[in-house]
Design a protein around this motif. Structure first.
Motif, short mmCIF file in Angstrom:
data_model
loop_
_atom_site.label_atom_id
_atom_site.label_comp_id
_atom_site.label_asym_id
_atom_site.label_seq_id
_atom_site.Cartn_x
_atom_site.Cartn_y
_atom_site.Cartn_z
N ILE A 41 0.85 -1.20 0.00
CA ILE A 41 0.00 0.00 0.00
C ILE A 41 0.88 1.25 0.00
O ILE A 41 0.64 2.19 -0.76
CB ILE A 41 -0.96 -0.02 1.21
N MET A 42 1.92 1.23 0.81
CA MET A 42 2.80 2.39 0.94
C MET A 42 3.69 2.57 -0.29
O MET A 42 3.78 3.66 -0.85
CB MET A 42 3.66 2.23 2.20
N ALA A 43 4.33 1.51 -0.73
CA ALA A 43 5.34 1.63 -1.79
C ALA A 43 4.75 1.65 -3.20
O ALA A 43 5.30 2.29 -4.09
CB ALA A 43 6.35 0.48 -1.68
N CYS A 44 3.66 0.94 -3.41
CA CYS A 44 3.12 0.79 -4.76
C CYS A 44 1.78 1.48 -4.96
O CYS A 44 1.15 1.34 -6.02
CB CYS A 44 2.97 -0.69 -5.10
N ASP A 45 1.31 2.19 -3.95
CA ASP A 45 0.02 2.87 -4.02
C ASP A 45 -1.13 1.90 -4.30
O ASP A 45 -2.08 2.24 -5.02
CB ASP A 45 0.03 4.00 -5.06
N HIS A 46 -1.05 0.70 -3.75
CA HIS A 46 -2.13 -0.27 -3.92
C HIS A 46 -3.28 0.06 -3.00
O HIS A 46 -3.10 0.66 -1.93
CB HIS A 46 -1.64 -1.67 -3.55
N THR A 47 -4.46 -0.37 -3.39
CA THR A 47 -5.59 -0.36 -2.47
C THR A 47 -5.39 -1.55 -1.53
O THR A 47 -4.62 -2.48 -1.86
CB THR A 47 -6.93 -0.53 -3.22
N PRO A 48 -6.06 -1.58 -0.39
CA PRO A 48 -5.92 -2.75 0.49
C PRO A 48 -6.28 -4.06 -0.21
O PRO A 48 -5.63 -5.09 0.02
CB PRO A 48 -6.88 -2.44 1.63
N GLU A 49 -7.28 -4.02 -1.09
CA GLU A 49 -7.69 -5.23 -1.80
C GLU A 49 -6.61 -5.70 -2.77
O GLU A 49 -6.31 -6.89 -2.86
CB GLU A 49 -9.01 -4.99 -2.56
N GLN A 50 -6.02 -4.75 -3.52
CA GLN A 50 -4.93 -5.10 -4.44
C GLN A 50 -3.76 -5.70 -3.70
O GLN A 50 -3.19 -6.71 -4.12
CB GLN A 50 -4.43 -3.85 -5.18
N ALA A 51 -3.39 -5.07 -2.60
CA ALA A 51 -2.24 -5.53 -1.82
C ALA A 51 -2.49 -6.92 -1.27
O ALA A 51 -1.59 -7.77 -1.27
CB ALA A 51 -1.93 -4.54 -0.70
N GLU A 52 -3.70 -7.16 -0.79
CA GLU A 52 -4.03 -8.49 -0.25
C GLU A 52 -3.98 -9.55 -1.34
O GLU A 52 -3.41 -10.63 -1.14
CB GLU A 52 -5.42 -8.46 0.38
N GLN A 53 -4.52 -9.25 -2.51
CA GLN A 53 -4.48 -10.21 -3.61
C GLN A 53 -3.05 -10.49 -4.05
O GLN A 53 -2.69 -11.65 -4.30
CB GLN A 53 -5.31 -9.72 -4.79
N CYS A 54 -2.22 -9.46 -4.15
CA CYS A 54 -0.83 -9.66 -4.53
C CYS A 54 -0.10 -10.52 -3.50
O CYS A 54 0.68 -11.39 -3.86
CB CYS A 54 -0.11 -8.32 -4.70
N SER A 55 -0.36 -10.27 -2.22
CA SER A 55 0.31 -11.06 -1.18
C SER A 55 -0.09 -12.53 -1.26
O SER A 55 0.75 -13.42 -1.03
CB SER A 55 0.03 -10.49 0.21
N LEU A 56 -1.33 -12.81 -1.59
CA LEU A 56 -1.78 -14.20 -1.73
C LEU A 56 -1.15 -14.85 -2.97
O LEU A 56 -0.73 -16.01 -2.92
CB LEU A 56 -3.30 -14.27 -1.82
N ILE A 57 -1.07 -14.10 -4.07
CA ILE A 57 -0.43 -14.63 -5.28
C ILE A 57 1.04 -14.94 -5.01
O ILE A 57 1.55 -15.99 -5.41
CB ILE A 57 -0.59 -13.65 -6.46
N VAL A 58 1.72 -14.04 -4.32
CA VAL A 58 3.13 -14.26 -3.98
C VAL A 58 3.26 -15.51 -3.11
O VAL A 58 4.15 -16.34 -3.33
CB VAL A 58 3.73 -13.03 -3.26
N HIS A 59 2.38 -15.65 -2.15
CA HIS A 59 2.44 -16.79 -1.23
C HIS A 59 2.26 -18.12 -1.97
O HIS A 59 3.00 -19.07 -1.73
CB HIS A 59 1.36 -16.65 -0.15
N TYR A 60 1.29 -18.18 -2.88
CA TYR A 60 0.98 -19.44 -3.54
C TYR A 60 1.80 -19.69 -4.81
O TYR A 60 2.06 -20.84 -5.16
CB TYR A 60 -0.52 -19.52 -3.87
N ASN A 61 2.23 -18.63 -5.51
CA ASN A 61 2.98 -18.81 -6.76
C ASN A 61 4.47 -18.52 -6.64
O ASN A 61 5.22 -18.75 -7.57
CB ASN A 61 2.40 -17.92 -7.87
N GLY A 62 4.87 -17.94 -5.51
CA GLY A 62 6.29 -17.65 -5.32
C GLY A 62 6.70 -16.26 -5.77
O GLY A 62 7.75 -15.77 -5.37
N LYS A 63 5.89 -15.65 -6.64
CA LYS A 63 6.19 -14.30 -7.10
C LYS A 63 4.95 -13.69 -7.71
O LYS A 63 3.99 -14.40 -8.05
CB LYS A 63 7.34 -14.28 -8.10
N CYS A 64 4.97 -12.35 -7.85
CA CYS A 64 3.84 -11.65 -8.44
C CYS A 64 4.32 -10.30 -8.96
O CYS A 64 5.10 -9.62 -8.29
CB CYS A 64 2.74 -11.44 -7.40
#
Length: 91
Positions: A41-64
């Motif tokens: 949210i701070m570094a990439c200007d994501h919304t909370p929803e975007q940031a949460e989705q990216c964190s889940l993708i990173v967790h399950y796919n290894g990168k995003c």
């Protein structure tokens, strides 16, 4: 070739020249979901929803890919992620 077609062709050519780089975030076993979300949210200007989705993708796919754009814009964002202790790179 009409003037209108020529202008349209020039516009399309300019769009193709603009390079889009990707800021990729990698998974780690250290940082919490909440920390990663807050940092995105701070570094990439994501919304909370975007940031949460990216964190889940990173967790399950290894990168995003968390941000796309020009290199100069992504460089400072990547630095913020790295300073926060996350693993990221620009490709």
């Amino acid at each position: 070739m009409s003037t209108k077609e020529k202008i349209l062709e020039e516009i399309l050519l300019e769009e193709k020249i603009t390079a889009q780089n990707e800021l990729v975030l990698f998974n780690d076993e250290v940082n919490t979901f909440d920390f990663v979300i807050e940092t995105l949210i701070m570094a990439c200007d994501h919304t909370p929803e975007q940031a949460e989705q990216c964190s889940l993708i990173v967790h399950y796919n290894g990168k995003c890919t968390v941000k796309t754009g020009e290199y100069n814009d992504l460089k400072s964002r990547c630095s913020m992620l790295l300073q926060a202790g996350l693993s990221a790179e620009i490709i």
